[in-house]
Design an enzyme around this catalytic site. Structure first.
Site, PDB file in Angstrom:
ATOM      1  N   ARG A  99       0.848  -1.193   0.000  1.00  0.00           N
ATOM      2  CA  ARG A  99       0.000   0.000   0.000  1.00  0.00           C
ATOM      3  C   ARG A  99       0.876   1.233   0.000  1.00  0.00           C
ATOM      4  NH1 ARG A  99      -4.567   0.380   4.486  1.00  0.00           N
ATOM      5  NH2 ARG A  99      -2.757   0.496   5.824  1.00  0.00           N
ATOM      6  N   THR A 153      -1.413   7.445  -0.426  1.00  0.00           N
ATOM      7  CA  THR A 153      -2.716   7.321  -1.108  1.00  0.00           C
ATOM      8  C   THR A 153      -3.519   6.113  -0.622  1.00  0.00           C
ATOM      9  OG1 THR A 153      -1.781   5.907  -2.822  1.00  0.00           O
ATOM     10  CG2 THR A 153      -1.703   8.291  -3.221  1.00  0.00           C
ATOM     11  N   ASP A 212       0.487  -3.777  12.424  1.00  0.00           N
ATOM     12  CA  ASP A 212       0.968  -4.100  11.076  1.00  0.00           C
ATOM     13  C   ASP A 212       1.299  -5.595  11.005  1.00  0.00           C
ATOM     14  OD1 ASP A 212       2.827  -4.547   8.839  1.00  0.00           O
ATOM     15  OD2 ASP A 212       2.673  -2.383   8.583  1.00  0.00           O
ATOM     16  N   ASP A 270       4.904  -6.441   9.632  1.00  0.00           N
ATOM     17  CA  ASP A 270       5.967  -6.116  10.598  1.00  0.00           C
ATOM     18  C   ASP A 270       5.953  -7.064  11.788  1.00  0.00           C
ATOM     19  OD1 ASP A 270       6.982  -4.049   9.106  1.00  0.00           O
ATOM     20  OD2 ASP A 270       5.947  -2.469  10.213  1.00  0.00           O
TER      21      ASP A 270
HETATM   22  C1  PRP Z   1      -1.070  -4.852   4.261  1.00  0.00           C
HETATM   23  C2  PRP Z   1      -1.904  -6.118   4.306  1.00  0.00           C
HETATM   24  C3  PRP Z   1      -2.685  -6.035   3.036  1.00  0.00           C
HETATM   25  C4  PRP Z   1      -2.918  -4.552   2.901  1.00  0.00           C
HETATM   26  C5  PRP Z   1      -4.316  -4.268   3.337  1.00  0.00           C
HETATM   27  O1  PRP Z   1       0.021  -4.996   3.439  1.00  0.00           O
HETATM   28  O2  PRP Z   1      -1.142  -7.272   4.421  1.00  0.00           O
HETATM   29  O3  PRP Z   1      -1.994  -6.548   1.914  1.00  0.00           O
HETATM   30  O4  PRP Z   1      -1.992  -3.902   3.766  1.00  0.00           O
HETATM   31  O5  PRP Z   1      -4.635  -2.952   3.126  1.00  0.00           O
HETATM   32  P1  PRP Z   1      -5.754  -2.492   2.103  1.00  0.00           P
HETATM   33  O6  PRP Z   1      -6.926  -3.360   2.351  1.00  0.00           O
HETATM   34  O7  PRP Z   1      -5.993  -1.055   2.498  1.00  0.00           O
HETATM   35  O8  PRP Z   1      -5.213  -2.597   0.709  1.00  0.00           O
HETATM   36  P2  PRP Z   1       1.132  -3.839   3.296  1.00  0.00           P
HETATM   37  O9  PRP Z   1       0.765  -2.900   2.199  1.00  0.00           O
HETATM   38  O10 PRP Z   1       1.376  -3.233   4.640  1.00  0.00           O
HETATM   39  O11 PRP Z   1       2.386  -4.611   2.779  1.00  0.00           O
HETATM   40  P3  PRP Z   1       3.343  -5.657   3.524  1.00  0.00           P
HETATM   41  O12 PRP Z   1       2.504  -6.883   3.811  1.00  0.00           O
HETATM   42  O13 PRP Z   1       4.366  -5.922   2.508  1.00  0.00           O
HETATM   43  O14 PRP Z   1       3.870  -5.038   4.773  1.00  0.00           O
HETATM   44  N1  URA Z   2      -2.249  -3.552   7.060  1.00  0.00           N
HETATM   45  C1  URA Z   2      -1.919  -4.040   8.284  1.00  0.00           C
HETATM   46  O1  URA Z   2      -0.963  -4.788   8.413  1.00  0.00           O
HETATM   47  N2  URA Z   2      -2.665  -3.665   9.324  1.00  0.00           N
HETATM   48  C2  URA Z   2      -3.742  -2.844   9.202  1.00  0.00           C
HETATM   49  O2  URA Z   2      -4.400  -2.551  10.223  1.00  0.00           O
HETATM   50  C3  URA Z   2      -4.048  -2.350   7.937  1.00  0.00           C
HETATM   51  C4  URA Z   2      -3.293  -2.733   6.868  1.00  0.00           C
END
Ligand code: PRP
Ligand code: URA
Length: 210
Positions: A105, A109, A201, A204
């Site tokens: 994400r 945005t 997160d 993380d």
């Molecule tokens: C997180 C999560 C989803 C997304 C959800 O990933 O694992 O893929 O956010 O958010 P949305 O419904 O608003 O699209 P992130 O973008 O943090 O990436 P990562 O798993 O690589 O940390």
């Molecule tokens: N991605 C995450 O990992 N946690 C949230 O709460 C939203 C998006």
């Protein structure tokens, strides 16, 4: 009331494990174990309608009328956080194929940005299970379903752990044919797009990068 095709598990094991998963004090190792266990239980529920064909099996005593799965299954984790959902589910269905989709994400945005997709030209599986623990705005889930439908996937299910009402509504309204399986739908998104109360997160916390 939840729309048709949206399933929030009330299973006691899932609810108990989810309460520990949310706790900010647990270490990444324990967090990963719980993601794995909850994923297996959710996938068990999500696959209850897979097709079966009859097969005759010779036991040491007689012929038993049994059943085999008819459909080939694809596990589609969204990187990174979906990775932790794969291994446990894969053990339950070792014949499944695993196709990774890389999305993150954009923090400003909140829109998904694609960085990895190695799907072959034609679909190789009949049922796709999208794996991602967090359904926040729904942008990443909708983008992944778009990719899979463009690929030619016929049957798609989303298996997540926590959804925000906004994300569930968006995914359901955009792709009402996609069944959504979750352990919880939380209260809301905060101003930076995180699910509240959520678990923080998910990427993380699994990978120790927070
Ligand atoms: C997180 C999560 C989803 C997304 C959800 O990933 O694992 O893929 O956010 O958010 P949305 O419904 O608003 O699209 P992130 O973008 O943090 O990436 P990562 O798993 O690589 O940390
Ligand atoms: N991605 C995450 O990992 N946690 C949230 O709460 C939203 C998006």
């Amino acid at each position: 009331m939840l729309p048709a095709n949206v399933f929030v598990s009330g299973h006691p094991l899932i609810q108990h494990k989810l309460s520990i998963l949310r706790d900010k004090r647990i270490e990444p190792k324990k967090f990963r174990e719980l993601i794995r266990e909850i994923s297996i239980l959710l996938a068990y529920e999500a696959t209850a309608d897979l097709g079966l064909k009859p097969v005759a099996i010779e036991t040491p005593l007689a012929t038993a009328q049994c059943a085999h799965l008819t459909e080939t299954i694809g596990l589609v984790p969204i990187l990174r956080a979906g990775l932790g959902m794969v291994e446990g589910i894969w053990e339950m269905m070792p014949g499944a194929e695993v196709w990774h989709i890389g999305l993150f994400r954009d923090e400003r945005t909140l829109r998904p940005v694609q960085y990895y997709n190695k799907l072959p030209i034609a679909p190789t599986v009949q049922v796709c299970l999208i794996l991602d623990p967090m359904l926040a705005t729904g942008g990443s889930a909708v983008a992944t379903v778009d990719i899979l439908k463009q690929w030619g996937a016929q049957r798609i299910k989303y298996v997540g752990i926590i959804g925000a009402p906004e994300g569930v509504t968006r995914l359901h309204k955009t792709h009402s044919d996609v069944a959504i399986h979750l352990a919880a739908v939380d209260e809301r998104l905060n101003e930076i797009g995180y699910i509240v109360p959520g678990l923080g997160d998910a990427g993380d916390r699994q990978f120790g990068t927070g």
